[in-house]
Design a protein around this motif. Structure first.
Motif, PDB file in Angstrom:
ATOM      1  N   ALA A 295      83.082   3.225  67.546  1.00 17.91           N
ATOM      2  CA  ALA A 295      83.548   2.116  67.355  1.00 17.91           C
ATOM      3  C   ALA A 295      85.138   1.867  67.787  1.00 17.91           C
ATOM      4  O   ALA A 295      85.682   0.696  67.712  1.00 17.91           O
ATOM      5  N   MET A 296      85.770   3.003  68.182  1.00 18.32           N
ATOM      6  CA  MET A 296      86.980   2.980  68.653  1.00 18.32           C
ATOM      7  C   MET A 296      86.966   2.320  70.209  1.00 18.32           C
ATOM      8  O   MET A 296      87.401   3.445  71.083  1.00 18.32           O
ATOM      9  N   HIS A 297      87.320   1.196  70.355  1.00 25.71           N
ATOM     10  CA  HIS A 297      87.240   0.498  71.630  1.00 25.71           C
ATOM     11  C   HIS A 297      88.321   1.188  72.458  1.00 25.71           C
ATOM     12  O   HIS A 297      88.112   1.030  73.631  1.00 25.71           O
ATOM     13  N   PRO A 298      89.719   1.327  71.961  1.00 29.45           N
ATOM     14  CA  PRO A 298      90.589   1.849  72.735  1.00 29.45           C
ATOM     15  C   PRO A 298      90.310   3.175  73.566  1.00 29.45           C
ATOM     16  O   PRO A 298      90.783   3.511  74.691  1.00 29.45           O
ATOM     17  N   LEU A 299      89.364   3.821  73.111  1.00 26.12           N
ATOM     18  CA  LEU A 299      88.598   5.356  73.799  1.00 26.12           C
ATOM     19  C   LEU A 299      87.831   4.906  74.817  1.00 26.12           C
ATOM     20  O   LEU A 299      87.544   5.645  75.796  1.00 26.12           O
ATOM     21  N   HIS A 300      87.553   3.553  75.295  1.00 22.67           N
ATOM     22  CA  HIS A 300      86.870   2.997  76.443  1.00 22.67           C
ATOM     23  C   HIS A 300      87.584   3.051  77.568  1.00 22.67           C
ATOM     24  O   HIS A 300      87.341   3.010  78.900  1.00 22.67           O
ATOM     25  N   ASP A 301      89.095   3.082  77.472  1.00 23.80           N
ATOM     26  CA  ASP A 301      90.147   2.970  78.359  1.00 23.80           C
ATOM     27  C   ASP A 301      90.268   4.500  78.908  1.00 23.80           C
ATOM     28  O   ASP A 301      89.965   5.438  78.183  1.00 23.80           O
ATOM     29  N   ARG A 302      90.127   4.764  80.362  1.00 25.89           N
ATOM     30  CA  ARG A 302      90.237   6.053  81.207  1.00 25.89           C
ATOM     31  C   ARG A 302      91.548   6.773  80.731  1.00 25.89           C
ATOM     32  O   ARG A 302      91.564   8.142  80.771  1.00 25.89           O
ATOM     33  N   ARG A 303      92.625   6.070  80.365  1.00 27.01           N
ATOM     34  CA  ARG A 303      93.958   6.839  79.765  1.00 27.01           C
ATOM     35  C   ARG A 303      93.540   7.630  78.512  1.00 27.01           C
ATOM     36  O   ARG A 303      94.597   8.410  78.084  1.00 27.01           O
ATOM     37  N   ALA A 304      92.613   7.156  77.826  1.00 29.19           N
ATOM     38  CA  ALA A 304      92.500   8.091  76.575  1.00 29.19           C
ATOM     39  C   ALA A 304      91.611   9.294  76.870  1.00 29.19           C
ATOM     40  O   ALA A 304      91.572  10.045  75.839  1.00 29.19           O
TER      41      ALA A 304
ATOM     42  N   LEU B  31      89.930  14.420  75.314  1.00 33.00           N
ATOM     43  CA  LEU B  31      90.707  13.473  75.163  1.00 33.00           C
ATOM     44  C   LEU B  31      92.051  13.753  75.874  1.00 33.00           C
ATOM     45  O   LEU B  31      92.444  14.831  75.707  1.00 33.00           O
ATOM     46  N   SER B  32      92.781  12.709  76.209  1.00 35.32           N
ATOM     47  CA  SER B  32      94.170  13.113  76.626  1.00 35.32           C
ATOM     48  C   SER B  32      95.270  12.968  75.468  1.00 35.32           C
ATOM     49  O   SER B  32      94.729  12.768  74.530  1.00 35.32           O
ATOM     50  N   PRO B  33      96.284  13.553  75.483  1.00 35.74           N
ATOM     51  CA  PRO B  33      97.336  13.513  74.498  1.00 35.74           C
ATOM     52  C   PRO B  33      97.448  12.175  73.854  1.00 35.74           C
ATOM     53  O   PRO B  33      97.283  12.074  72.525  1.00 35.74           O
ATOM     54  N   GLU B  34      97.349  11.057  74.546  1.00 27.20           N
ATOM     55  CA  GLU B  34      97.368   9.607  73.845  1.00 27.20           C
ATOM     56  C   GLU B  34      95.992   9.498  73.085  1.00 27.20           C
ATOM     57  O   GLU B  34      95.908   8.725  72.048  1.00 27.20           O
ATOM     58  N   GLY B  35      95.140   9.955  73.775  1.00 25.99           N
ATOM     59  CA  GLY B  35      93.790   9.819  73.129  1.00 25.99           C
ATOM     60  C   GLY B  35      93.724  10.514  71.730  1.00 25.99           C
ATOM     61  O   GLY B  35      93.073   9.825  70.647  1.00 25.99           O
ATOM     62  N   HIS B  36      94.176  11.550  71.718  1.00 23.94           N
ATOM     63  CA  HIS B  36      94.138  12.377  70.579  1.00 23.94           C
ATOM     64  C   HIS B  36      95.049  11.783  69.215  1.00 23.94           C
ATOM     65  O   HIS B  36      94.829  11.705  68.274  1.00 23.94           O
ATOM     66  N   GLN B  37      96.200  10.988  69.960  1.00 29.99           N
ATOM     67  CA  GLN B  37      96.978  10.304  68.939  1.00 29.99           C
ATOM     68  C   GLN B  37      96.375   9.281  68.370  1.00 29.99           C
ATOM     69  O   GLN B  37      96.453   9.040  67.266  1.00 29.99           O
ATOM     70  N   ARG B  38      95.633   8.431  69.248  1.00 26.44           N
ATOM     71  CA  ARG B  38      94.751   7.418  68.639  1.00 26.44           C
ATOM     72  C   ARG B  38      93.854   7.873  67.546  1.00 26.44           C
ATOM     73  O   ARG B  38      93.594   7.132  66.653  1.00 26.44           O
ATOM     74  N   VAL B  39      93.013   9.000  67.727  1.00 26.93           N
ATOM     75  CA  VAL B  39      92.169   9.374  66.784  1.00 26.93           C
ATOM     76  C   VAL B  39      92.985  10.004  65.518  1.00 26.93           C
ATOM     77  O   VAL B  39      92.304   9.716  64.383  1.00 26.93           O
ATOM     78  N   ALA B  40      94.185  10.864  65.639  1.00 28.19           N
ATOM     79  CA  ALA B  40      94.879  11.216  64.574  1.00 28.19           C
ATOM     80  C   ALA B  40      95.202   9.929  63.958  1.00 28.19           C
ATOM     81  O   ALA B  40      95.339   9.993  62.576  1.00 28.19           O
TER      82      ALA B  40
END
Length: 265
Positions: A158-167, A175-184
């Protein structure tokens, strides 16, 4: 705010090890290290271990990591596994969930709190869209397990920000660093550490690429990342063969001013 958790052990595969979130030397940081830093800011005696190893299948995680985690007697465990299994052509999400539940029962029987994770929604990833149904079935089981054993759930689907390729990193599997930060940040919210929904902040506007450029990128990705992964799978090899966990013991999180960071030896 002081917390009741003074120790955390994280179990899993490359997702929890932290690929592809580069750290010092040849190490990775990842969402679990980032989460440990957030907890350490609120728990002065906090200690953290990360037993995750890239490429591990669910049964390997259970056989190798769960007994060690239990022996460490942590207050809190994060447990994520099964993603590598689901990608195999003949995998059975129902059978995987049965194995997963036994491990959760063992962990909860020790009295520790357990955080588990759904699988990602793969609709935005070429070639992985075909396993989306299996991931959904597996996730349904995981939600039921979380309810039965009173686990906290981080809903990656359900984490819609992870549908962005920058994640995602270049391989589109980690995951990218930003993707890992979002999950954290999402995990911190689930644990009640924050309540600001920072994980869901909109991404900056991104210029769209044309169809031809995107298709070329897809072909390059398949050639450089998917084909080698298929080859390793057919040969029975894993990226984690011969690797030890980056942080096998419960150790304090180094403090630097007002920040907390994890140093992996």
């Amino acid at each position: 705010m002081l917390l009741r958790w003074n120790s955390l052990v994280s179990l899993g595969d490359s997702f929890t090890e932290g690929m592809d979130d580069p750290g010092p030397g040849d190490t990775y940081v990842g969402w679990a290290d980032r989460l440990a830093g957030m907890i350490a800011q609120r728990a002065p005696e906090f200690r953290y271990a990360n037993l995750a190893v890239r490429g591990k299948m669910l049964q390997e995680i259970i056989d190798d990591q769960v007994p060690l985690a239990i022996s460490l007697k942590p207050d809190l465990v994060t447990f994520c596994g099964g993603g590598n299994d689901i990608m195999l052509p003949n995998s059975d999400p129902d059978a995987l969930a049965e194995v997963y539940e036994v491990a959760v029962a063992e962990l909860r029987a020790t009295g520790c709190d357990v955080v588990i994770f759904t699988g990602f929604d793969t609709r935005s990833t070429p070639l992985l869209r075909s396993i989306r149904g299996k991931v959904a079935i597996y996730n349904t089981h995981l939600w039921s397990i979380a309810e039965r054993y009173h686990c906290r759930m981080v809903d990656l689907w359900a984490m819609h920000p992870l549908h962005d390729r920058r994640a995602w990193s270049e391989d589109r599997l980690h995951l990218s660093p930003e993707g890992h930060q979002r999950v954290a940040l999402k995990a911190a919210e689930v644990l009640g550490l924050v309540d600001d929904h920072a994980w869901n902040a909109p991404w900056p506007a991104l210029e769209q690429t044309d169809w031809v450029t995107q298709r070329k990128a897809d072909l390059k990705w398949a050639r450089e990342h998917v084909v080698p992964w298929i080859g390793r799978t057919l040969r029975g090899e894993s990226m984690g063969d011969g690797l030890a966990p980056k942080r096998p013991e419960l150790l304090p999180v180094a403090r630097c001013g007002d920040d907390s960071r994890v140093v992996n030896n």
